[in-house]
Write a protein that holds these residues in place. Sequence first.
Motif, PDB file in Angstrom:
ATOM      1  N   VAL B  73       0.878  -1.171   0.000  1.00 43.32           N
ATOM      2  CA  VAL B  73       0.000   0.000   0.000  1.00 43.32           C
ATOM      3  C   VAL B  73       0.915   1.220   0.000  1.00 43.32           C
ATOM      4  CG1 VAL B  73      -1.691   1.310   1.353  1.00 43.32           C
ATOM      5  CG2 VAL B  73      -1.817  -1.197   1.285  1.00 43.32           C
ATOM      6  N   MET B  74       0.600   2.219  -0.799  1.00 40.45           N
ATOM      7  CA  MET B  74       1.402   3.444  -0.727  1.00 40.45           C
ATOM      8  C   MET B  74       0.529   4.679  -0.899  1.00 40.45           C
ATOM      9  SD  MET B  74       3.631   3.742  -4.271  1.00 40.45           S
ATOM     10  CE  MET B  74       4.371   2.142  -3.970  1.00 40.45           C
ATOM     11  N   GLY B  75       1.063   5.809  -0.430  1.00 38.21           N
ATOM     12  CA  GLY B  75       0.372   7.075  -0.579  1.00 38.21           C
ATOM     13  C   GLY B  75       0.599   7.673  -1.967  1.00 38.21           C
ATOM     14  N   ARG B  76      -0.209   8.673  -2.275  1.00 37.05           N
ATOM     15  CA  ARG B  76      -0.142   9.268  -3.597  1.00 37.05           C
ATOM     16  C   ARG B  76       1.179   9.991  -3.837  1.00 37.05           C
ATOM     17  NH1 ARG B  76       0.029  13.712  -5.495  1.00 37.05           N
ATOM     18  NH2 ARG B  76      -0.318  14.610  -3.430  1.00 37.05           N
ATOM     19  N   ARG B  77       1.679  10.638  -2.789  1.00 36.18           N
ATOM     20  CA  ARG B  77       2.928  11.387  -2.924  1.00 36.18           C
ATOM     21  C   ARG B  77       4.080  10.452  -3.306  1.00 36.18           C
ATOM     22  NH1 ARG B  77       6.357  15.838   0.186  1.00 36.18           N
ATOM     23  NH2 ARG B  77       8.241  14.605   0.269  1.00 36.18           N
ATOM     24  N   MET B  78       4.147   9.300  -2.641  1.00 28.49           N
ATOM     25  CA  MET B  78       5.201   8.334  -2.965  1.00 28.49           C
ATOM     26  C   MET B  78       5.026   7.800  -4.383  1.00 28.49           C
ATOM     27  SD  MET B  78       6.361   4.864  -0.955  1.00 28.49           S
ATOM     28  CE  MET B  78       7.579   3.750  -1.684  1.00 28.49           C
ATOM     29  N   PHE B  79       3.741   7.535  -4.745  1.00 30.22           N
ATOM     30  CA  PHE B  79       3.504   7.033  -6.097  1.00 30.22           C
ATOM     31  C   PHE B  79       3.934   8.065  -7.143  1.00 30.22           C
ATOM     32  CE2 PHE B  79       0.939   6.905  -9.926  1.00 30.22           C
ATOM     33  CZ  PHE B  79       1.269   5.647 -10.389  1.00 30.22           C
ATOM     34  N   ALA B 145       3.606  10.012   5.758  1.00 32.53           N
ATOM     35  CA  ALA B 145       2.246  10.376   6.178  1.00 32.53           C
ATOM     36  C   ALA B 145       1.313   9.168   6.099  1.00 32.53           C
ATOM     37  CB  ALA B 145       1.719  11.526   5.327  1.00 32.53           C
ATOM     38  N   THR B 146       1.498   8.369   5.071  1.00 37.88           N
ATOM     39  CA  THR B 146       0.649   7.191   4.898  1.00 37.88           C
ATOM     40  C   THR B 146       0.949   6.151   5.970  1.00 37.88           C
ATOM     41  OG1 THR B 146       0.503   7.617   2.533  1.00 37.88           O
ATOM     42  CG2 THR B 146       0.012   5.370   3.264  1.00 37.88           C
ATOM     43  N   ILE B 147       2.223   5.918   6.234  1.00 35.85           N
ATOM     44  CA  ILE B 147       2.594   4.991   7.305  1.00 35.85           C
ATOM     45  C   ILE B 147       1.949   5.432   8.610  1.00 35.85           C
ATOM     46  CG2 ILE B 147       4.534   4.272   8.774  1.00 35.85           C
ATOM     47  CD1 ILE B 147       6.249   4.142   6.206  1.00 35.85           C
ATOM     48  N   LEU B 148       2.036   6.733   8.902  1.00 34.15           N
ATOM     49  CA  LEU B 148       1.502   7.233  10.172  1.00 34.15           C
ATOM     50  C   LEU B 148      -0.005   7.071  10.260  1.00 34.15           C
ATOM     51  CD1 LEU B 148       2.952   8.427  12.622  1.00 34.15           C
ATOM     52  CD2 LEU B 148       1.814  10.570  12.021  1.00 34.15           C
ATOM     53  N   GLN B 149      -0.706   7.257   9.146  1.00 33.89           N
ATOM     54  CA  GLN B 149      -2.162   7.044   9.172  1.00 33.89           C
ATOM     55  C   GLN B 149      -2.480   5.628   9.615  1.00 33.89           C
ATOM     56  OE1 GLN B 149      -3.226   8.611   5.063  1.00 33.89           O
ATOM     57  NE2 GLN B 149      -5.100   9.067   6.215  1.00 33.89           N
ATOM     58  N   TYR B 150      -1.747   4.665   9.066  1.00 29.40           N
ATOM     59  CA  TYR B 150      -2.004   3.270   9.437  1.00 29.40           C
ATOM     60  C   TYR B 150      -1.591   2.976  10.873  1.00 29.40           C
ATOM     61  CZ  TYR B 150      -3.448   2.054   4.718  1.00 29.40           C
ATOM     62  OH  TYR B 150      -4.142   1.973   3.545  1.00 29.40           O
ATOM     63  N   VAL B 151      -0.470   3.555  11.314  1.00 26.67           N
ATOM     64  CA  VAL B 151      -0.032   3.355  12.708  1.00 26.67           C
ATOM     65  C   VAL B 151      -1.085   3.900  13.666  1.00 26.67           C
ATOM     66  CG1 VAL B 151       1.646   4.102  14.450  1.00 26.67           C
ATOM     67  CG2 VAL B 151       2.444   3.303  12.216  1.00 26.67           C
ATOM     68  N   ASN B 152      -1.503   5.142  13.435  1.00 29.46           N
ATOM     69  CA  ASN B 152      -2.464   5.772  14.355  1.00 29.46           C
ATOM     70  C   ASN B 152      -3.830   5.091  14.322  1.00 29.46           C
ATOM     71  OD1 ASN B 152      -0.732   7.598  15.531  1.00 29.46           O
ATOM     72  ND2 ASN B 152      -1.255   9.284  14.151  1.00 29.46           N
ATOM     73  N   ALA B 153      -4.147   4.460  13.200  1.00 25.19           N
ATOM     74  CA  ALA B 153      -5.410   3.730  13.106  1.00 25.19           C
ATOM     75  C   ALA B 153      -5.310   2.336  13.744  1.00 25.19           C
ATOM     76  CB  ALA B 153      -5.840   3.611  11.642  1.00 25.19           C
TER      77      ALA B 153
END
Lengths: 206, 206
Positions: B73-79, B145-153
Amino acid sequence: MAGKVFFSVSMSLDGFIAPESVDDLMGRQWMELQRWIFPLRFFRENLKLGAGGEEGRDNDIARKTFERTGASVMGRRMFDAGEQAWPDEAPFHTPVFVVTHTKRDPWERPGATTFHFVTDGVEAALDRAREAAGDRDVRIAGGGATILQYVNAGLVDEFSVAVSPVLFGSGIRLFEGVDASRVALKPVSSESSPRVTHLTYSLHRR
Amino acid sequence: MAGKVFFSVSMSLDGFIAPESVDDLMGRQWMELQRWIFPLRFFRENLKLGAGGEEGRDNDIARKTFERTGASVMGRRMFDAGEQAWPDEAPFHTPVFVVTHTKRDPWERPGATTFHFVTDGVEAALDRAREAAGDRDVRIAGGGATILQYVNAGLVDEFSVAVSPVLFGSGIRLFEGVDASRVALKPVSSESSPRVTHLTYSLHRR
């Protein structure tokens, strides 16, 4: 032969070494950060908490850090917090040079800790600590801002961070404001116990 | 049996995983952060850079991270950054689910990497990745930012950071904005090579 200048701190995985406020020093995060230290035999001895405590590599590392230190340097903020918190027999047992703007006579404590108040800057404080340390090492005890001043001034030879399994999210960062364009690291050693990972680096100018 | 959800990143000692700007991705700091990867045999194989390269623990760890991954899974910025930077044969060789606000048809690359664009949020992207991964693991590839969203969730089971001997001073922090009141770490393993220290933790709710 002159000793080294080093620092040794416990750091959260996200890079913090203390909570934002001194009032949080008994808080959950701080206790988790320091958890590896409390059970150690050396810690109990040094604070005269009585016999017992764990031996092993964590204990050896804590003891070696203490034994190599001939004098310490600390910032005023750390001293002010410690003045309230340390026991009468403060846990340094060496001369300690406090970088401050306020003149004050040396403060001698039982157990051979004497605090000297240095008002002419970080280099002067380090010079006095080197002289007092003889062939042992000088430890920049903290806090974060003081450590960083010495790092950015190119005055630190090496350091160890004990990375604890905790995230702070906020607080005082060890390397906040580091001059990354001039400071280079070389790994010296890395060692883990079940509670903490000890990383040691030497510091170099780019 | 369902696989785990994990992430694996290289981190500077002061907690950064990327420079502030994509333009700095060829800069000195980024290269120092990733320096442990470039000499590896696995890295050369995966990017088809030709034969050779180093074996050993760093190589085994990089290969295992790849082999356990059934989908990413990746965020748009990384993509967006990667779309310009990856070779035609993108280095994932699995389905990749991009969390984005922009609908787009799946983008199939040579070598079995297919990018799927998911517009209904991080949980939906993870559900699709879990399904695609089967009994292998899902890697949250990034960015920060994407990693953190998953961590915090609370959706990440474990993670590894390869701590490189470099200070960034600025950039994108791995744990910036972490909900430290709810996220607890347990050490799983720690291992060092001459170039980097691999720290693995499992994540838990407080």
